[in-house]
Scaffold this active site. Structure first.
Site, PDB file in Angstrom:
ATOM      1  N   LYS A  77       0.901  -1.401  -0.191  1.00  0.00           N
ATOM      2  CA  LYS A  77       0.004   0.028   0.137  1.00  0.00           C
ATOM      3  C   LYS A  77       0.731   1.267   0.033  1.00  0.00           C
ATOM      4  O   LYS A  77       0.340   2.321  -0.532  1.00  0.00           O
ATOM      5  CB  LYS A  77      -0.913   0.046   1.338  1.00  0.00           C
ATOM      6  CG  LYS A  77      -2.002  -1.212   1.213  1.00  0.00           C
ATOM      7  CD  LYS A  77      -3.044  -0.794   2.074  1.00  0.00           C
ATOM      8  CE  LYS A  77      -4.079  -1.836   2.005  1.00  0.00           C
ATOM      9  NZ  LYS A  77      -5.144  -1.691   3.019  1.00  0.00           N
ATOM     10  N   GLY A 136      -1.172  -1.816  15.304  1.00  0.00           N
ATOM     11  CA  GLY A 136      -0.715  -1.797  14.047  1.00  0.00           C
ATOM     12  C   GLY A 136      -0.352  -0.589  13.503  1.00  0.00           C
ATOM     13  O   GLY A 136      -0.490   0.526  14.279  1.00  0.00           O
ATOM     14  N   GLY A 138       0.847  -0.080   9.713  1.00  0.00           N
ATOM     15  CA  GLY A 138       0.952  -0.089   8.276  1.00  0.00           C
ATOM     16  C   GLY A 138       0.269   0.822   7.592  1.00  0.00           C
ATOM     17  O   GLY A 138      -0.505   1.672   8.251  1.00  0.00           O
TER      18      GLY A 138
END
Length: 281
Positions: A77, A136, A138
């Site tokens: 991404k 997380g 990311g």
């Protein structure tokens, strides 16, 4: 009365438009969702999932072969951004892409994760005073953190072992950061898993948060879509907690992708049929 008939999808030929996805762990969700809508609407499109170890080559192929659109999943991404010609809206704001649209060789990145998450937060009544832990750091974590901020949520903790990405994500959106989960006594109302923990094909039996922390929270939000019922979500269900599921995110973001690729907006019944097809075993 005669049964309602869907318009026939044309047979695959030279004019058929291809859409695709790129992921480290391809699933059937996108293929089933998009192809179901193509079938229902009689559109001359086909959708196929792929993985790659050559991201520049794959993106070059999208451009060279006229592939209309591509969904982007972990771990691509952020890495895909330098390979594109431009970014739109939230993709530019959060530096994370989950959708590529090819307009005559010009590749533009979008982020439909952000809009899907924001819509679900609003539906769940997540207010500015709702504290959260987001685990997380990311590309998907960026989309969720941005959606929380833009929904006015003021207090939250980003938990991430990555000592670069974690603090950077927290600082960008005005939240706190920690490398590890806090004590159970500090559990906020909203717990969000934005890691691969619980994902099919990985550590499917693991929990992103201890059971006692889930018991102390009010809302469990898991962005993992496969399996549909992760261990985290199943535990929250047993404990009577409200839930926001990765499957809900997957449907909303895929629907926005479909409209970007085709210019066609399905009706509610068509979306329901496509979502059921996508979730089928």
């Amino acid at each position: 009365m005669s049964a309602l008939r869907h318009p026939a999808r044309p047979p695959i030929g030279r004019d058929t438009r291809l859409c695709m996805s790129l992921s480290a762990r391809p699933s059937n969700f996108g293929s089933r969702f998009h192809n179901s809508l193509y079938d229902q609407l009689g559109l001359d499109y086909v959708y196929k999932s792929f993985s790659t170890k050559d991201l520049p080559g794959a993106i070059g192929g999208i451009r060279a072969l006229g592939i209309r659109g591509c969904a982007i999943s972990m771990p691509f991404k952020e890495a895909v951004i330098p390979l594109l010609d431009g970014l739109e809206g939230s993709a530019r704001a959060i530096d994370s892409v989950n959708t590529i649209v090819n307009d005559d060789g010009r590749l533009t990145g979008y982020n439909t994760d952000y809009s899907a998450v924001r819509a679900l937060l609003a539906q769940a009544g997540i207010g500015h005073d709702t504290r959260f832990i987001l685990r997380g750091s990311g590309g998907m974590a960026k989309a969720v953190a941005a959606a929380l901020r833009d929904e006015g949520v003021e207090r939250g903790l980003i938990v991430a072992r990555n000592a670069d990405a974690g603090p950077a994500l927290a600082a960008t959106y005005g939240y706190d950061w920690a490398a590890d989960l806090p004590d159970i006594a500090d559990t906020p109302p909203l717990l969000i898993n934005v890691t691969p923990i619980g994902m099919a094909g990985g550590d499917e039996d693991a929990l992103p948060f201890p059971e006692a922390m889930v018991a102390a929270a009010d809302i469990a939000f898991d962005v993992v879509a496969f399996p549909v019922e992760t261990r985290f979500l199943a535990l929250a269900q047993r404990l009577g907690k409200r839930r926001i599921t990765g499957a809900e995110v997957a449907v909303l973001q895929a629907l926005e992708q479909f409209v970007l690729y085709t210019g066609v907006t399905p009706d509610a019944g068509q979306i329901r049929i496509a979502a059921e097809a996508a979730r089928a075993a």
